[in-house]
Structures are given as structure tokens and as C-alpha cells.
Scaffold this motif. Structure first.
Motif, PDB file in Angstrom:
ATOM      1  N   ALA A  78       9.064  18.932  -5.466  1.00 16.70           N
ATOM      2  CA  ALA A  78       9.621  19.592  -3.996  1.00 16.70           C
ATOM      3  C   ALA A  78      10.958  18.894  -3.774  1.00 16.70           C
ATOM      4  N   ASP A  79      11.641  19.875  -2.965  1.00 15.24           N
ATOM      5  CA  ASP A  79      12.999  19.342  -2.362  1.00 15.24           C
ATOM      6  C   ASP A  79      12.911  18.192  -1.440  1.00 15.24           C
ATOM      7  N   PRO A  80      13.351  16.913  -1.859  1.00 12.05           N
ATOM      8  CA  PRO A  80      13.232  16.066  -0.676  1.00 12.05           C
ATOM      9  C   PRO A  80      14.224  16.266   0.353  1.00 12.05           C
ATOM     10  N   LEU A  81      15.475  17.076   0.243  1.00 14.41           N
ATOM     11  CA  LEU A  81      16.132  17.354   1.272  1.00 14.41           C
ATOM     12  C   LEU A  81      15.660  18.417   2.395  1.00 14.41           C
ATOM     13  N   ALA A  82      14.793  18.970   1.858  1.00  8.30           N
ATOM     14  CA  ALA A  82      13.970  19.853   2.885  1.00  8.30           C
ATOM     15  C   ALA A  82      12.941  19.126   3.676  1.00  8.30           C
ATOM     16  N   SER A  83      12.505  18.317   3.116  1.00  6.09           N
ATOM     17  CA  SER A  83      11.683  17.209   3.963  1.00  6.09           C
ATOM     18  C   SER A  83      11.491  16.143   3.159  1.00  6.09           C
ATOM     19  N   ILE A  84      11.708  15.044   3.814  1.00  9.04           N
ATOM     20  CA  ILE A  84      11.665  13.587   3.100  1.00  9.04           C
ATOM     21  C   ILE A  84      10.332  13.132   2.622  1.00  9.04           C
ATOM     22  N   ASP A  85       9.218  13.923   3.248  1.00  2.98           N
ATOM     23  CA  ASP A  85       7.976  13.761   2.834  1.00  2.98           C
ATOM     24  C   ASP A  85       7.941  14.233   1.358  1.00  2.98           C
ATOM     25  N   ASN A  86       8.656  15.212   0.668  1.00  4.00           N
ATOM     26  CA  ASN A  86       8.500  15.428  -0.686  1.00  4.00           C
ATOM     27  C   ASN A  86       8.759  14.422  -1.583  1.00  4.00           C
ATOM     28  N   ILE A  87       9.399  13.306  -0.971  1.00  2.20           N
ATOM     29  CA  ILE A  87       9.661  12.072  -1.817  1.00  2.20           C
ATOM     30  C   ILE A  87       8.540  11.380  -2.504  1.00  2.20           C
ATOM     31  N   THR A  88       7.316  12.089  -2.043  1.00  2.00           N
ATOM     32  CA  THR A  88       5.964  11.211  -2.544  1.00  2.00           C
ATOM     33  C   THR A  88       5.517  12.434  -3.772  1.00  2.00           C
ATOM     34  N   LYS A  89       6.081  13.660  -4.025  1.00  2.00           N
ATOM     35  CA  LYS A  89       5.624  14.384  -4.888  1.00  2.00           C
ATOM     36  C   LYS A  89       6.227  14.440  -6.296  1.00  2.00           C
ATOM     37  N   VAL A  90       5.930  13.094  -6.495  1.00  2.00           N
ATOM     38  CA  VAL A  90       6.492  12.689  -7.885  1.00  2.00           C
ATOM     39  C   VAL A  90       5.812  13.303  -9.367  1.00  2.00           C
ATOM     40  N   LYS A  91       6.584  13.992  -9.919  1.00  2.00           N
ATOM     41  CA  LYS A  91       6.025  14.692 -10.891  1.00  2.00           C
ATOM     42  C   LYS A  91       6.048  13.722 -12.311  1.00  2.00           C
ATOM     43  N   LEU A  92       6.964  13.043 -12.414  1.00  2.00           N
ATOM     44  CA  LEU A  92       7.444  12.486 -13.739  1.00  2.00           C
ATOM     45  C   LEU A  92       8.267  11.178 -13.516  1.00  2.00           C
ATOM     46  N   VAL A  93       8.147  10.050 -13.899  1.00  3.50           N
ATOM     47  CA  VAL A  93       8.841   8.783 -13.814  1.00  3.50           C
ATOM     48  C   VAL A  93       9.432   8.556 -15.206  1.00  3.50           C
ATOM     49  N   ILE A  94      10.626   8.055 -15.220  1.00  2.00           N
ATOM     50  CA  ILE A  94      11.324   7.529 -16.322  1.00  2.00           C
ATOM     51  C   ILE A  94      11.989   6.203 -15.993  1.00  2.00           C
ATOM     52  N   LYS A  95      11.525   5.297 -16.705  1.00  2.00           N
ATOM     53  CA  LYS A  95      11.939   3.786 -16.437  1.00  2.00           C
ATOM     54  C   LYS A  95      12.603   3.198 -17.688  1.00  2.00           C
ATOM     55  N   GLY A  96      13.824   2.924 -18.017  1.00  2.00           N
ATOM     56  CA  GLY A  96      14.264   2.244 -19.195  1.00  2.00           C
ATOM     57  C   GLY A  96      14.242   3.188 -20.231  1.00  2.00           C
TER      58      GLY A  96
ATOM     59  N   GLU B 192       0.835  -1.289  -0.068  1.00  2.00           N
ATOM     60  CA  GLU B 192      -0.033   0.235  -0.044  1.00  2.00           C
ATOM     61  C   GLU B 192       1.007   1.219  -0.169  1.00  2.00           C
ATOM     62  N   LYS B 193       1.933   1.090   0.880  1.00  3.14           N
ATOM     63  CA  LYS B 193       2.602   2.679   0.881  1.00  3.14           C
ATOM     64  C   LYS B 193       3.733   2.458   0.312  1.00  3.14           C
ATOM     65  N   PHE B 194       4.404   1.410   0.086  1.00  2.00           N
ATOM     66  CA  PHE B 194       5.666   1.428  -0.818  1.00  2.00           C
ATOM     67  C   PHE B 194       7.140   1.958  -0.159  1.00  2.00           C
ATOM     68  N   VAL B 195       8.013   2.201  -1.027  1.00  7.88           N
ATOM     69  CA  VAL B 195       9.244   2.658  -0.501  1.00  7.88           C
ATOM     70  C   VAL B 195       9.460   4.103   0.131  1.00  7.88           C
ATOM     71  N   PRO B 196       8.604   4.812  -0.546  1.00  5.05           N
ATOM     72  CA  PRO B 196       8.723   6.264   0.070  1.00  5.05           C
ATOM     73  C   PRO B 196       8.360   6.400   1.723  1.00  5.05           C
ATOM     74  N   GLU B 197       7.463   5.352   1.835  1.00  4.04           N
ATOM     75  CA  GLU B 197       7.058   5.175   3.401  1.00  4.04           C
ATOM     76  C   GLU B 197       8.298   4.611   4.139  1.00  4.04           C
ATOM     77  N   GLU B 198       8.877   3.704   3.652  1.00  5.76           N
ATOM     78  CA  GLU B 198      10.130   3.056   4.436  1.00  5.76           C
ATOM     79  C   GLU B 198      11.317   4.326   4.510  1.00  5.76           C
ATOM     80  N   MET B 199      11.185   5.099   3.688  1.00  5.91           N
ATOM     81  CA  MET B 199      12.330   5.956   3.517  1.00  5.91           C
ATOM     82  C   MET B 199      11.971   7.241   4.710  1.00  5.91           C
ATOM     83  N   ARG B 200      10.536   7.409   4.887  1.00  9.55           N
ATOM     84  CA  ARG B 200      10.239   8.361   5.806  1.00  9.55           C
ATOM     85  C   ARG B 200      10.607   7.794   7.293  1.00  9.55           C
ATOM     86  N   LEU B 201      10.361   6.448   7.361  1.00  6.73           N
ATOM     87  CA  LEU B 201      10.630   5.745   8.803  1.00  6.73           C
ATOM     88  C   LEU B 201      11.819   5.760   8.869  1.00  6.73           C
TER      89      LEU B 201
END
Length: 421
Positions: free
Chosen positions: A397-415, A342-351
Motif C-alpha cells: 500500500a502507498d506509504p504517502l497516503a498513510s505512513i502506517d502503510n510502511i508496515t505492509k511489507v510484501k518483499l525485502v531485497i537486501k544485497g 519490538e517495534k523497529f524503525v517503522p514505529e519511529e517513522m510513525r512517531l
């Protein structure tokens, strides 16, 4: 004239995933954050050719070809794609892990910024198909690396092994094998490798001698090995000395020192109590550093368990303290979510940040460079640099200012494929 795809980014319907793979994609005005740029590097341009990063440079240092598709990121943060080092996608493909459910989970994972996962043992037949479809872009999914499981014969009474081998012989499938002292390990490891698995997971009921023999043969066949941090017969330090790339589940490290006291399973203990009873594992940490062993902590799943069962509170209270101490001791720690879908890696990072004292940049490194290394992919993933896979995320948003910003994904590029909601 340079081509732009701004309309693609802005006009795609909100509820629909779109993907597009240009021959040459150029990201301009990016601010790179990764293990080699702990201090953000602004005004960067990144060339992506097919599925690889081919060049990174400061704005103005090179000419952008007229044939390129260009996205101006407007200074937004550009990170390596997140890697979940511990998932389970095919334990019961005929039941809870049916294809519709699994495809939904994989899509949501990619949406959260996860571009690669390591499945830690399930039905290898199903996982091989999912991995193939993900690699070809036929499903919306992170790249899937999966494990071939080896465990002692006693373990194969576990009902999960039956659902993962349905239609075959439990304990005798190439991707899920019962190991005894008489097992032909040369053949067993060759079969595991032939199943398409990225590595071997050691699970339970194995002795130190069996682990060492598996490791010796696996190294001959260039097959990575990882596993649980305690195998009933083999303890954490035995596994570290044997050379496992990573060991999973932080509460299992307690087995280096003692059994689990019944008092830990009772409710009502305060923080001072947990501080006092958490065992000193600095000797193990020193050994892990010396052998470059990565701790696959899986904190998130223990947090969930603790909220559901008071007898499991100790796993999280002890576990988060061990992770914090391991982090301060310089042990490499990766990010894996185990059975949470349900929450995935961003939640592990927050913890990691809120409960284990990580800095935001070290939480990012855990979920990128360290998780890639836990799978043996450190030469391909985990950094924004030339030669690496084009697995990237753009944040609003800047994830170094707050790790919560890791959830503010604008774009994903894979391969090299652009995914946009």
C-alpha cells in the motif's frame, strides 16, 4: 524466454523465510518513492546485478535480457531499504543479548523492511561475527555496521562496559577504549579501525579538547565519528563544531541551554506547559544545518520510557517538541530505535509523522537517505538508483497516503537477495 519467480513469491510457506539471489534480477512496473522521487515515479523497471542496482528506467526504454529473473510488481511502491541508525545488539552477549535472541531480533528487523543497522557500541567481537554472517547471507539479518566506543575513564565503572568486554580488559579493548589526556590517539583510533568498526562513538565524560583531538586524528585515518549529544564535558554545540556526523538522543540537546529542572520530572503537566518550557534551540539548529550534522533523535525509546516511568515523561514531551522544531528548521533527522527491539524503525517513522509533524515522505527520507548518511553510507544506500546497494522493500500500500502503510511489507531485497515469508 524470460524467467519468472512468481511461484517463489506466492508459494513460500508463511512461517518460513526463504531467500534467493539471482545473477540478474529485474523488477518491472514499480512505483519508486525515495528522496529523489518525493512525487512517486510509476512504471519503472529496475535492474539488479549481483548486489547492486545497475539500471533504472521507464517501461519500454530498454530490452530485458532473456536470462533475467523478472518480478512484475503490479504498480506497488518500491522504496530503499530502511536503515536503523541506532541499535544495541551485543551489550551483554552472555545474557540478554545471547545469540538466539539476537538472531530472532535481526530476522524480525529484516521482516519489517530494515536492511541495514548501525550498532551503537557493544561487544565488537560478537558484532564482527554477526556482521560477517549477515553480509554473506548466512543469517537472516540486515547488514550490520557497528561502532567502536570511546569515553572518559570515569565511564568504565558502568556495568554495561564489563559485560561488553567480558574475557578482556575493560576500557582497553580495541572496540571499547577509555580515553584520557595521555592516550595515544593515533594508536587508539588505528585499533578501533582495525576492530572492523564502521565508526567511533563518543559516549560520555569527554572534554571538548579531547573530542577535538579525537576528531583531528580520526579524520587523518578516515574514520567517521558520531556520538551522544552531550558528553558531560562537551556540549551539543561543541560536538557539532568538532564535526561529528550525527549526535544522538534529542533530550540531550536541552543541555545546550540548562540543567534539567526538577519540576519537569513531576507528573500532571499539560501540553501547554510543555510548549512553554521547551527551550529555544534555534541557534543550535542553525549550527547543525551549517555543519550538516544529523540528529539521531531516538524518539521511540523515550516514548517507551515515558509509558513506564512518570519521571521520564519530560524526555518524550520535550523531545518530540524539539524534533518538531528541528524538522521545521531544516535540520537533517535520521531514524533510530535505540534499545527497543519490538517495534523497529517503522514505529519511529510513525512517531515522526504523528507526534513531530513530519510529512510521510520526510519520515521515509529520515529512515533511508538520512540514516544512511548518519553512518557515512550515503554513496551506497538510501536511494533507488543505479550504483546503489540493492537494498529495497516492496509495499502492498502507498506509504504517502498513510505512513502506517510502511508496515505492509510484501518483499525485502537486501544485497540483491530476495527475502520472502
Amino acid at each position: 524466454m524470460i524467467k519468472y519467480i512468481i511461484s517463489f513469491l506466492l508459494l513460500a510457506p508463511v512461517a518460513v523465510w526463504a531467500q534467493y539471489k539471482p545473477g540478474l534480477l529485474v523488477l518491472t512496473n514499480a512505483t519508486i518513492i525515495d528522496a529523489e522521487h518525493r512525487v512517486p515515479l510509476p512504471r519503472q523497471t529496475v535492474f539488479i546485478c549481483d548486489d547492486k542496482i545497475s539500471l533504472t528506467f521507464t517501461a519500454g526504454e530498454h530490452t530485458i535480457p532473456d536470462s533475467a529473473i523478472v518480478i512484475n510488481l503490479g504498480g506497488k511502491s518500491l522504496l530503499p531499504g530502511l536503515v536503523d541508525s541506532h541499535v544495541h545488539m551485543a551489550t551483554d552477549p552472555s545474557g540478554v543479548d545471547n545469540r538466539a535472541h539476537t538472531l530472532d531480533v535481526l530476522k524480525r528487523m529484516l521482516c519489517s523492511g530494515v536492511t541495514c543497522v548501525r550498532d551503537m557500541a557493544g561487544d565488537g567481537r560478537v558484532l564482527a561475527g554477526l556482521a560477517r554472517d549477515a553480509r554473506l547471507g548466512e543469517i537472516t539479518s540486515p547488514e550490520i555496521c557497528y561502532s567502536a566506543l570511546m569515553a572518559g575513564t570515569v565511564f568504565f565503572s558502568d556495568p554495561r562496559t564489563a559485560t561488553s568486554t567480558r574475557g578482556g580488559i575493560n576500557g582497553k579493548m580495541p572496540y571499547m577504549q577509555a580515553i584520557s589526556d595521555s592516550t595515544n590517539l593515533t594508536l587508539a583510533i588505528a585499533e578501533a579501525k582495525g576492530s572492523g568498526a564502521s565508526g567511533i562513538k563518543l559516549y560520555a565524560n569527554l572534554t571538548t579538547g579531547q573530542v577535538n583531538r579525537i576528531m583531528t586524528e580520526a579524520q587523518k585515518q578516515q574514520m567517521p565519528v558520531w556520538g551522544h549529544a552531550w558528553l558531560q564535558g562537551a556540549g551539543p554545540s561543541d560536538l557539532v563544531r568538532a564535526g561529528l556526523i550525527s549526535i544522538s538522543h534529542v533530550p540531550l540537546l536541552v543541555r545546550e541551554k540548562a540543567q534539567i529542572p526538577e519540576a519537569w520530572k513531576k507528573a500532571g503537566h499539560n501540553a501547554a506547559y510543555w510548549d512553554r518550557v521547551t527551550p529555544d534551540l534555534h541557534g543550535l539548529f542553525d549550527l547543525m544545518r551549517a555543519h550538516h550534522t544529523i540528529l539521531d533523535a531516538t524518539l521511540l525509546t523515550y516514548k517507551v520510557w515515558a509509558s513506564q516511568d512518570s519521571a521520564a515523561i519530560w524526555d518524550y514531551e520535550i523531545g518530540k517538541r524539539i524534533v518538531a522544531r528541528a524538522y521545521r528548521a531544516g535540520v537533517a533527522i535520521c531514524a533510530g530505535t535505540d534499545d527497543d527491539q519490538e517495534k523497529f524503525v517503522p514505529e519511529e517513522m510513525r512517531l515522526f509523522v504523528t507526534d513531530a509533524g513530519f510529512s510521510p515522505i520526510d519520515a521515509i527520507i529520515a529512515a533511508t537517505q538520512n540514516s544512511a548518511a548518519a553512518i557515512g553510507l550515503q554513496g551506497r544506500k538510501g536511494l533507488v538508483k543505479a550504483g546503489m546497494d540493492a537494498d529495497l522493500i516492496v509495499l502492498d500500500a502507498d506509504p504517502l497516503a498513510s505512513i502506517d502503510n510502511i508496515t505492509k511489507v510484501k518483499l525485502v531485497i537486501k544485497g540483491g537477495r530476495i527475502y520472502n515469508r
